[in-house]
Enzyme design. Structure first.
Site, short mmCIF file in Angstrom:
data_model
loop_
_atom_site.label_atom_id
_atom_site.label_comp_id
_atom_site.label_asym_id
_atom_site.label_seq_id
_atom_site.Cartn_x
_atom_site.Cartn_y
_atom_site.Cartn_z
N CYS A 172 39.09 51.91 34.43
CA CYS A 172 38.07 52.96 34.62
C CYS A 172 36.73 52.24 34.54
O CYS A 172 36.34 51.80 33.46
CB CYS A 172 38.18 54.04 33.55
SG CYS A 172 36.77 55.18 33.57
N CYS A 215 33.79 54.66 32.64
CA CYS A 215 33.89 54.90 31.19
C CYS A 215 35.17 54.23 30.71
O CYS A 215 35.26 53.01 30.79
CB CYS A 215 33.78 56.38 30.84
SG CYS A 215 34.65 57.53 31.93
N SER A 216 36.14 55.01 30.23
CA SER A 216 37.38 54.41 29.76
C SER A 216 38.54 55.37 29.99
O SER A 216 39.43 55.48 29.14
CB SER A 216 37.31 54.06 28.28
OG SER A 216 36.13 53.37 27.98
N CYS A 217 38.55 56.10 31.12
CA CYS A 217 39.61 57.07 31.39
C CYS A 217 40.97 56.37 31.31
O CYS A 217 41.12 55.25 31.82
CB CYS A 217 39.43 57.69 32.77
SG CYS A 217 37.93 58.67 32.90
#
Lengths: 222, 213
Positions: free
Chosen positions: B113, B116-118
């Site tokens: 991602c 962000c950090s999906c």
């Protein structure tokens, strides 16, 4: 916004920092920030996109100088002020000076509600107008440079790809980030970009590709 | 509250000690939000416990092992993961919509991602530090092979790479190639070979001899 969060394709960031046998949390404060954020988002009607947007607006030096859960903490503090839950003075004191509006969730029910959310999730599918693009069609990611929240990474802007899948409608993340929960859905597509389209001669292998899910307003006919 | 001054934090890769100012800020915010009814100690502990002890990569490993062992399940999982995971009650937070991408002898998959950090929380738990690091998020799209090489994964000639940049509502789970020498293994034994990193696509599952050791 092409802020500090928009880093796909950036160089100069070094090797990937792998930690064998990494724990879920590294310290007690990280655990508390995680738990407190999850609860407070829910009880204050904060969406995940609002938290992402808050992080995107962090000053660069602060974004890159912070640990992951420090960014959550920054975001939660700012969101609680923005939502009228707390004032800056209250944050500094760690004590309430005035009664805020009532929380969305009754505190006695909060533990059950947060655990229920983790287990069941929250569906964001929403009816949308007829899709404007078809599977197999060549599209171009628009050249845009908005100062607000968006989910079109800079490294794709202006690049051509092919529609791989049409998912149908979802609540648009730009609406979620603005707290507009009742807007109509927007069509979302999976688009495949070849590595050479994205990185030119620097692509590791011209056969490689990047697949990404993009909303209709980020795409155009090339 | 314990302070771990000695460990090397994964996100930045250098020795790190939390400033006490940070802990003070967290304590102040926690007291304030509990006082204002936005959080309760019970709810905070409940959600931490959920992700520390229940929701983690073993869930995803079970799905992968079953797909290896059961052809009908594998076909349905690739075709409509949401239906299958819904039946298994694995369609939780940050995995409400899932696409399972299958590695083949000619194609390898890796998930990132960049914005962000999906990450598929309901299948893999909370993401590891390296997945959230700026270096991984930046490089996985532009030089996935160099990144995989840092993890020790070098693909055979002729294998193409597809990078999945999670940017909307769909979360991705990699179904790795089943290791050779595991014919006839039960789902339980197979699951022991499935690592978190192999379901993100930065490494292969364990070899049978590693599991036996």
């Amino acid at each position: 916004m092409n802020g500090p969060q928009d880093i796909g394709g950036k160089q100069g960031l070094g090797t990937v920092p792998y930690e064998p046998d990494e724990p879920v949390f590294h310290s007690e404060w990280e655990r508390r920030v995680f738990g407190l954020s999850f609860c407070s988002w829910l009880s204050s009607g904060v969406t995940v996109d609002e938290s992402r947007w808050m992080q995107a607006t962090m000053p660069y030096e602060r974004y890159y100088g912070s640990l992951y859960y420090e960014r959550w903490l920054y975001s939660l503090e700012r969101l609680m002020v923005e939502k009228g839950v707390a004032t800056q003075e209250e944050l500094e004191r760690g004590a309430s000076l005035a009664d805020p509006a009532l929380p969305v969730v009754e505190p006695s029910e909060l533990a059950a509600v947060v655990v229920g959310l983790a287990k069941n999730g929250i569906k964001r599918e929403r009816p949308a107008p007829a899709p404007g693009f078809e599977v197999g069609q060549t599209v171009r990611a628009k050249v845009i440079n908005p100062s607000g929240y968006d989910r079109l990474p800079t490294y794709l802007r202006g690049r051509r790809g092919a529609v791989d899948c049409s998912y149908g409608g979802f609540v648009h993340p730009e609406d979620l980030a603005a707290g507009r929960l009742e807007e109509p859905g927007a069509n979302c597509y999976r688009v495949r970009f070849s590595a050479s389209e994205l990185w030119g001669e620097s692509a590791e292998n011209p056969e490689d590709s990047v697949c990404i899910d993009l909303f209709e307003n980020y795409l155009e006919q090339p | 509250m314990s302070l771990d001054h000695d460990h090397v934090h994964a996100e930045h890769g250098h020795p790190w000690s939390p400033p006490s100012e940070l802990e003070a800020r967290v304590r102040a915010l926690e007291s304030l939000l509990i006082e204002k009814g936005r959080a309760t100690p019970e709810a905070i502990d409940a959600i931490i416990g959920k992700y520390e002890t229940e929701i983690g990569p073993l869930l995803g490993a079970g799905v992968v092992a079953r797909a290896w062992a059961d052809e009908e399940f594998r076909r349905r999982l690739l075709d409509d993961a949401d239906a299958v995971l819904g039946e298994l009650e694995l369609s939780g937070f940050e995995a409400e919509h899932v696409k399972v991408v299958e590695c083949t002898p000619s194609e390898h998959h890796i998930v990132v991602c960049t914005l962000c950090s999906c990450y598929p929380w309901a299948l893999l738990g909370l993401p590891p530090g390296w997945y959230k690091s700026p270096a991984y998020r930046a490089r996985a799209v532009s030089e996935p092979r160099a990144v995989m090489a840092e993890f020790g994964l070098v693909l055979e000639d002729g294998v193409r790479v597809t990078v999945w940049d999670s940017s909307a509502d769909i979360r991705y789970l990699v179904l790795p190639l089943r290791p050779e020498g595991t014919e006839g293994w039960s789902e339980e034994r197979l699951a022991e070979l499935v690592t978190r990193d192999s379901m993100i696509g930065v490494s292969r599952p364990l070899e049978p001899e590693a599991a036996a050791a």
